[in-house]
Design a protein around this motif. Structure first.
Motif, PDB file in Angstrom:
ATOM      1  N   GLY A  64       8.014  78.049 114.663  1.00  0.00           N
ATOM      2  CA  GLY A  64       6.706  77.921 114.005  1.00  0.00           C
ATOM      3  C   GLY A  64       5.674  78.923 114.486  1.00  0.00           C
ATOM      4  O   GLY A  64       4.569  78.979 113.962  1.00  0.00           O
ATOM      5  N   ASN A 218       8.802  72.955 113.530  1.00  0.00           N
ATOM      6  CA  ASN A 218       8.834  73.781 112.324  1.00  0.00           C
ATOM      7  C   ASN A 218      10.139  73.549 111.530  1.00  0.00           C
ATOM      8  O   ASN A 218      11.154  73.115 112.096  1.00  0.00           O
ATOM      9  N   THR A 221      13.108  75.464 112.892  1.00  0.00           N
ATOM     10  CA  THR A 221      13.590  74.879 114.152  1.00  0.00           C
ATOM     11  C   THR A 221      14.555  73.737 113.853  1.00  0.00           C
ATOM     12  O   THR A 221      15.670  73.672 114.394  1.00  0.00           O
TER      13      THR A 221
END
Ligand SMILES: Cc1cc2nc3c(=O)[nH]c(=O)nc-3n(C[C@H](O)[C@H](O)[C@H](O)COP(=O)(O)O)c2cc1C
Ligand code: SF4
Length: 438
Positions: A64, A218, A221
């Protein structure tokens, strides 16, 4: 247009993007045929703590922007505390130039859904949320459809795959504000309040959504989790560099022949990425670029061989950020580009703290003056002084990020500013656009 050489093509490492070009890639049938939900079956047989350890061992770092170690973040969630735990996926993707999460959710939404289930199981969450940007209607539709398909197939809901584990997953569309990508503002927004950052500590790991332990991660991720579970930590670490493991989706835009998403091992260079993207457009030479979106300091042509991993970009004086690589040429103006980004930050500033709210307001006005041919040498000092009062003094990263292109463009391209001030470049803005600039 340049054709990439075989040795450069070999630098593509499609892991998160590997299904994107399959027919109906977003449907559960296609996903299941291409390894889909195999990682979940494997994960549900493991102890949650072992999954957290696996993610720690893989070295996965958040996609992110800040690159925080994911396993470490999951490990912060207190266990046995009797409180509900939450996983919140940050799918706001509002940074100018950033375009990796929305294509992922559009083309391969089940990769995210499967990652959510495994991550929630690891941190012992019974409820998860995906907070998606309101304007991203198409991606949200695909995602909601995928969530429904996963419920219908028994991957979500009660007693998932007869493991005894229950999980509810909610897709929530935001109203479209850049600040709601900041994780604590996102949590406030999800709770129904106006999205503004919270004071930290306490951190979301202990006081997140509804004041309960929460992991915010994110999209990229979480979508990295199933391949790590299937392939193992050692396989994941065969890609990337020692401290920045795995593949990364680099989104390329601007003056190149083939803009788009290129997934490569971390540490690839812009020289390689440009070759993969067919080179610069005819008649354009690289002048400046962002390594990770508009809030990362600009780099110049001399940085073509900087390894695009967390450490390599930091050593070059910038930030890897969201790997949104925006390419500008010698026909683009760094002063004007910086002005347009500042307009964005000024507009998106939530107004909670003075340095960001006032600083961006004033900097926009100074830029208008310079671009209208009415700037002074003193204006350049004023800009640097204003940045000095924003950077490190703002309440959240939005303020800090706003200063990046100002200070870096003044560092590398001061001459472009002087050309406006000293009358060698024709004004780009008219007197009419100067309202409030003095
Ligand atoms: C102004 C601002 C906007 C942000 N926008 C996003 C975003 O759209 N998506 C995102 O994942 N992280 C965004 N972040 C970073 C998040 O606060 C947080 O670090 C991230 O979601 C953590 O996930 P990760 O550890 O998986 O990277 C933003 C941060 C700031 C300061
Ligand atoms: S830095 Fe900007 S966006 Fe962040 S809290 Fe302050 S005013 Fe709001």
């Amino acid at each position: 247009m340049t054709t990439p050489r075989p040795e450069t093509l070999a630098k593509l490492t499609p892991v998160l993007t590997k299904r994107w070009l399959s027919p109906d890639a977003w449907r559960i049938g296609t996903y299941e045929q291409l390894d889909g939900y195999a990682a979940l079956r494997k994960a549900l047989k493991a102890h949650p703590d072992d999954l957290i350890q696996l993610i720690k061992d893989s070295g996965l770092r958040g996609r992110g922007g800040a690159g925080f170690p994911t396993g470490l973040k999951w490990g912060f969630i207190p266990q046995g505390d009797g409180k509900p735990h939450y996983l919140v996926v940050n799918a706001d993707e509002g940074e100018p130039g950033t375009c990796k999460d929305l294509p992922l959710m559009t083309h391969d939404p089940h990769a995210l859904v499967e990652g959510v289930i495994i991550a929630s199981y690891a941190i012992r969450a019974a409820r998860a949320y995906i907070y998606i940007r309101g304007e991203a209607v198409h991606a949200a539709r695909r995602l909601r459809n995928a969530v429904q398909e996963a419920y219908d197939k028994g991957y979500l809901g009660r007693n998932i795959l007869r493991s005894g584990y229950d999980l509810e997953l909610v897709v929530h569309s935001g109203a479209g504000a850049y600040i709601c990508g900041e994780e604590t503002a996102l949590l406030d927004s999800l709770e129904g309040f106006r999205g503004q950052p919270r004071l930290r500590p306490p951190f979301p790991a202990t006081h997140g959504l509804y004041a309960s332990p929460t992991v915010v991660n994110n999209v990229g991720t979480i979508a990295s989790v199933p391949p790590i579970v299937l392939g193992g930590a050692d396989w994941w670490k065969t890609m990337g560099t020692e401290k920045s493991s795995g593949p990364m989706i680099y989104s390329l835009s601007g003056r190149i022949n083939n803009p788009g998403q290129y997934e490569c091992s971390m540490g690839v260079t812009l020289r390689d990425l440009l070759e993969l993207a067919g080179g610069m457009q005819p008649g354009h030479n690289l002048k400046f670029w962002t390594p990770g979106g508009s809030s990362t300091p600009l780099l110049a042509a001399e940085h073509l061989d900087v390894p695009l991993d967390f450490e390599g970009v930091a050593a070059a004086g910038s930030i890897l950020g969201t790997t949104a690589t925006q390419i500008f040429s010698d026909q683009d103006c760094p002063v004007y580009a910086t002005y347009r980004w500042l307009e964005f930050y000024h507009h998106e500033s939530c107004g909670k703290c003075t340095p960001c709210r006032e600083g961006n307001y004033w900097m926009v006005r100074v830029y208008r003056r310079i671009l209208a041919g009415q700037g002074t040498h003193e204006d350049l000092d004023t800009l640097l002084d204003t940045c000095d009062n924003i950077l490190g003094r703002s309440f959240c990263g939005l303020g800090d990020g706003a200063t990046s292109s100002v200070t870096s463009s003044l560092k590398y391209f001061k001459q472009d500013y002087l050309d406006y001030i000293e009358g060698r470049t024709a004004p780009k803005l008219s007197d009419k656009q100067l309202v409030g600039a003095h």
